[in-house]
Design a protein around this motif. Structure first.
Motif, PDB file in Angstrom:
ATOM      1  N   ASP A 131       0.848  -1.260   0.114  1.00 19.68           N
ATOM      2  CA  ASP A 131       0.236   0.026   0.183  1.00 19.68           C
ATOM      3  C   ASP A 131       0.828   0.933  -0.064  1.00 19.68           C
ATOM      4  O   ASP A 131       2.422   1.500  -0.104  1.00 19.68           O
ATOM      5  CB  ASP A 131      -1.272   0.167   1.392  1.00 19.68           C
ATOM      6  CG  ASP A 131       0.403  -0.160   2.438  1.00 19.68           C
ATOM      7  OD1 ASP A 131       1.048   0.211   2.822  1.00 19.68           O
ATOM      8  OD2 ASP A 131      -0.504  -1.330   3.023  1.00 19.68           O
ATOM      9  N   ILE A 132       0.517   2.618  -0.177  1.00 17.88           N
ATOM     10  CA  ILE A 132       1.028   3.849   0.388  1.00 17.88           C
ATOM     11  C   ILE A 132      -0.037   4.869   0.583  1.00 17.88           C
ATOM     12  O   ILE A 132      -1.360   4.313   0.539  1.00 17.88           O
ATOM     13  CB  ILE A 132       1.305   4.162  -1.282  1.00 17.88           C
ATOM     14  CG1 ILE A 132       2.123   5.197  -1.450  1.00 17.88           C
ATOM     15  CG2 ILE A 132      -0.070   4.172  -1.841  1.00 17.88           C
ATOM     16  CD1 ILE A 132       2.814   5.633  -2.905  1.00 17.88           C
ATOM     17  N   VAL A 133       0.418   5.216   1.286  1.00 22.47           N
ATOM     18  CA  VAL A 133       0.245   6.911   1.834  1.00 22.47           C
ATOM     19  C   VAL A 133       0.104   8.218   1.444  1.00 22.47           C
ATOM     20  O   VAL A 133       1.000   8.772   0.722  1.00 22.47           O
ATOM     21  CB  VAL A 133       0.650   7.030   3.429  1.00 22.47           C
ATOM     22  CG1 VAL A 133       0.491   8.071   4.119  1.00 22.47           C
ATOM     23  CG2 VAL A 133       0.553   5.567   4.464  1.00 22.47           C
ATOM     24  N   LEU A 134      -1.491   8.182   0.947  1.00 21.01           N
ATOM     25  CA  LEU A 134      -1.085   9.795  -0.082  1.00 21.01           C
ATOM     26  C   LEU A 134      -2.100  10.726   0.587  1.00 21.01           C
ATOM     27  O   LEU A 134      -3.089  10.168   1.615  1.00 21.01           O
ATOM     28  CB  LEU A 134      -1.495   9.247  -1.091  1.00 21.01           C
ATOM     29  CG  LEU A 134      -0.943   8.395  -2.068  1.00 21.01           C
ATOM     30  CD1 LEU A 134      -1.191   7.838  -3.563  1.00 21.01           C
ATOM     31  CD2 LEU A 134       0.583   8.851  -2.699  1.00 21.01           C
ATOM     32  N   SER A 135      -2.125  11.964   0.164  1.00 25.09           N
ATOM     33  CA  SER A 135      -3.354  13.160   0.949  1.00 25.09           C
ATOM     34  C   SER A 135      -3.824  12.821  -0.169  1.00 25.09           C
ATOM     35  O   SER A 135      -4.026  12.997  -1.613  1.00 25.09           O
ATOM     36  CB  SER A 135      -2.348  14.319   0.902  1.00 25.09           C
ATOM     37  OG  SER A 135      -1.481  13.869   1.826  1.00 25.09           O
ATOM     38  N   VAL A 136      -5.524  12.430  -0.085  1.00 21.94           N
ATOM     39  CA  VAL A 136      -6.621  12.704  -1.163  1.00 21.94           C
ATOM     40  C   VAL A 136      -7.142  13.897  -2.036  1.00 21.94           C
ATOM     41  O   VAL A 136      -7.739  14.506  -0.852  1.00 21.94           O
ATOM     42  CB  VAL A 136      -7.778  11.656  -1.236  1.00 21.94           C
ATOM     43  CG1 VAL A 136      -8.564  11.406  -2.272  1.00 21.94           C
ATOM     44  CG2 VAL A 136      -6.635  10.007  -0.809  1.00 21.94           C
ATOM     45  N   VAL A 137      -7.161  14.128  -3.104  1.00 22.09           N
ATOM     46  CA  VAL A 137      -8.290  15.418  -3.233  1.00 22.09           C
ATOM     47  C   VAL A 137      -8.976  14.911  -4.401  1.00 22.09           C
ATOM     48  O   VAL A 137      -9.032  14.452  -5.198  1.00 22.09           O
ATOM     49  CB  VAL A 137      -6.856  16.576  -3.913  1.00 22.09           C
ATOM     50  CG1 VAL A 137      -7.426  17.650  -4.524  1.00 22.09           C
ATOM     51  CG2 VAL A 137      -6.183  16.790  -3.370  1.00 22.09           C
ATOM     52  N   LEU A 138     -10.580  15.155  -3.926  1.00 17.24           N
ATOM     53  CA  LEU A 138     -11.670  14.914  -4.894  1.00 17.24           C
ATOM     54  C   LEU A 138     -12.413  16.178  -5.640  1.00 17.24           C
ATOM     55  O   LEU A 138     -11.842  17.316  -5.424  1.00 17.24           O
ATOM     56  CB  LEU A 138     -12.735  14.749  -4.085  1.00 17.24           C
ATOM     57  CG  LEU A 138     -13.932  14.331  -4.125  1.00 17.24           C
ATOM     58  CD1 LEU A 138     -14.434  13.194  -5.616  1.00 17.24           C
ATOM     59  CD2 LEU A 138     -15.737  14.208  -3.046  1.00 17.24           C
ATOM     60  N   TYR A 139     -12.187  15.733  -7.557  1.00 15.73           N
ATOM     61  CA  TYR A 139     -12.405  16.486  -7.883  1.00 15.73           C
ATOM     62  C   TYR A 139     -13.857  16.308  -8.441  1.00 15.73           C
ATOM     63  O   TYR A 139     -13.892  14.790  -8.539  1.00 15.73           O
ATOM     64  CB  TYR A 139     -11.639  16.740  -9.109  1.00 15.73           C
ATOM     65  CG  TYR A 139     -10.943  18.143  -9.377  1.00 15.73           C
ATOM     66  CD1 TYR A 139     -10.931  19.164  -9.098  1.00 15.73           C
ATOM     67  CD2 TYR A 139      -9.322  17.735  -8.402  1.00 15.73           C
ATOM     68  CE1 TYR A 139      -9.664  20.046  -8.253  1.00 15.73           C
ATOM     69  CE2 TYR A 139      -8.358  18.104  -8.242  1.00 15.73           C
ATOM     70  CZ  TYR A 139      -8.332  19.617  -8.363  1.00 15.73           C
ATOM     71  OH  TYR A 139      -7.635  20.124  -7.825  1.00 15.73           O
ATOM     72  N   SER A 140     -14.879  17.179  -8.348  1.00 12.74           N
ATOM     73  CA  SER A 140     -16.600  15.834  -8.758  1.00 12.74           C
ATOM     74  C   SER A 140     -16.901  17.317 -10.383  1.00 12.74           C
ATOM     75  O   SER A 140     -16.695  18.580  -9.967  1.00 12.74           O
ATOM     76  CB  SER A 140     -17.094  16.581  -7.932  1.00 12.74           C
ATOM     77  OG  SER A 140     -18.983  15.954  -8.881  1.00 12.74           O
ATOM     78  N   TYR A 141     -17.395  16.112 -11.294  1.00 13.33           N
ATOM     79  CA  TYR A 141     -17.928  17.613 -12.315  1.00 13.33           C
ATOM     80  C   TYR A 141     -18.912  16.883 -13.297  1.00 13.33           C
ATOM     81  O   TYR A 141     -19.787  17.596 -14.015  1.00 13.33           O
ATOM     82  CB  TYR A 141     -16.824  16.740 -13.518  1.00 13.33           C
ATOM     83  CG  TYR A 141     -15.280  16.918 -13.433  1.00 13.33           C
ATOM     84  CD1 TYR A 141     -14.582  18.099 -13.422  1.00 13.33           C
ATOM     85  CD2 TYR A 141     -14.353  15.596 -13.237  1.00 13.33           C
ATOM     86  CE1 TYR A 141     -13.512  18.357 -12.958  1.00 13.33           C
ATOM     87  CE2 TYR A 141     -13.697  15.635 -12.730  1.00 13.33           C
ATOM     88  CZ  TYR A 141     -13.130  17.655 -12.699  1.00 13.33           C
ATOM     89  OH  TYR A 141     -11.537  16.838 -12.773  1.00 13.33           O
ATOM     90  N   LEU A 142     -19.654  16.759 -11.905  1.00 14.08           N
ATOM     91  CA  LEU A 142     -21.578  16.612 -11.674  1.00 14.08           C
ATOM     92  C   LEU A 142     -22.077  18.224 -11.299  1.00 14.08           C
ATOM     93  O   LEU A 142     -21.676  19.034 -10.964  1.00 14.08           O
ATOM     94  CB  LEU A 142     -21.434  15.782 -11.041  1.00 14.08           C
ATOM     95  CG  LEU A 142     -21.756  14.570 -11.219  1.00 14.08           C
ATOM     96  CD1 LEU A 142     -20.669  13.704 -11.048  1.00 14.08           C
ATOM     97  CD2 LEU A 142     -22.344  13.307 -10.062  1.00 14.08           C
ATOM     98  N   ASN A 143     -22.460  17.791 -12.058  1.00 15.44           N
ATOM     99  CA  ASN A 143     -24.007  19.300 -11.928  1.00 15.44           C
ATOM    100  C   ASN A 143     -25.087  19.383 -10.947  1.00 15.44           C
ATOM    101  O   ASN A 143     -26.078  20.023 -10.695  1.00 15.44           O
ATOM    102  CB  ASN A 143     -24.976  19.524 -13.689  1.00 15.44           C
ATOM    103  CG  ASN A 143     -26.060  18.329 -13.736  1.00 15.44           C
ATOM    104  OD1 ASN A 143     -25.811  17.517 -12.589  1.00 15.44           O
ATOM    105  ND2 ASN A 143     -26.797  18.025 -14.573  1.00 15.44           N
TER     106      ASN A 143
END
Length: 202
Positions: free
Chosen positions: A79-91
């Motif tokens: 596994d790997i430890v990361l910071s997660v950034v969310l992007y949504s392209y929904l209306n």
């Protein structure tokens, strides 16, 4: 790695001739293992049957990819430890966004979420779900959506000094994962969606 796999690997090391083990160590680390004399390959070939040597190196060939992929460790990291950034392209807004069952936040319509730090993510297939939000009475409010496409994270996708995982969710219920050293930007597909929205004033 399962206990059976670990026991199998221990068995391989146990069966290897000591000088072969030393040779592997010296090749991998580029250091001399001072507890043994330098490897004398002529003597080694004369004292061990050719079949035994070939069998030993066949076993080593199974181990070496694990050593290489582990970047110095015997076993490849799971596994790997990361910071997660969310992007949504929904209306519409989305919430309860779960990556492998872990909450990675929410996002407004055509927006991004915050940064979730210290997320441990296993390599291999990923699961992703989210719930639909919106004004009262909007169709499908509260429904849970499961990503339609396959999301698989492999070590080959991880660049040097990787620190961030971008999770990009699209209107057709598909998603994309991106890994980067710095905070991820809007994906190329996402940018096309946003440009189209801007052109039509939606």
């Amino acid at each position: 790695m399962s206990s059976d796999q670990k026991n199998s690997l221990r068995g391989i090391w146990k069966d290897l001739h000591p000088e072969i083990v030393v040779a592997i160590y010296e090749i991998k680390t580029k250091k001399s293992y001072r507890m043994f004399k330098p490897v004398n390959w002529s003597k080694l070939m004369s004292t061990i049957s050719r079949r035994k040597v070939l069998g030993s190196f066949a076993s080593v060939s199974l181990l070496y990819p694990l050593i290489a992929c582990g970047k110095g460790n015997l076993f490849m990291s799971k596994d790997i430890v990361l910071s997660v950034v969310l992007y949504s392209y929904l209306n519409r807004p989305i919430f309860d966004v779960l990556l492998n069952g872990s909450d990675i936040g929410l996002a407004n319509a055509y927006g991004g979420g915050g940064i979730m730090t210290g997320e441990t993510i296993s390599f291999g297939p990923q699961t992703l779900t989210w719930r639909l939000g919106g004004p009262r009475g909007m169709l499908h409010n509260g429904d849970t959506v499961t990503v339609k496409n396959s999301l698989i994270l492999t070590t080959d996708q991880v660049p040097p000094k990787a620190a961030y995982l971008g999770v990009h969710i699209y209107p057709d219920d598909t998603a994309e994962l991106t890994i980067s050293q710095y905070i991820p930007e809007i994906s190329s597909r996402g940018q096309k969606i946003l440009d189209e929205v801007k052109r039509h004033g939606r």
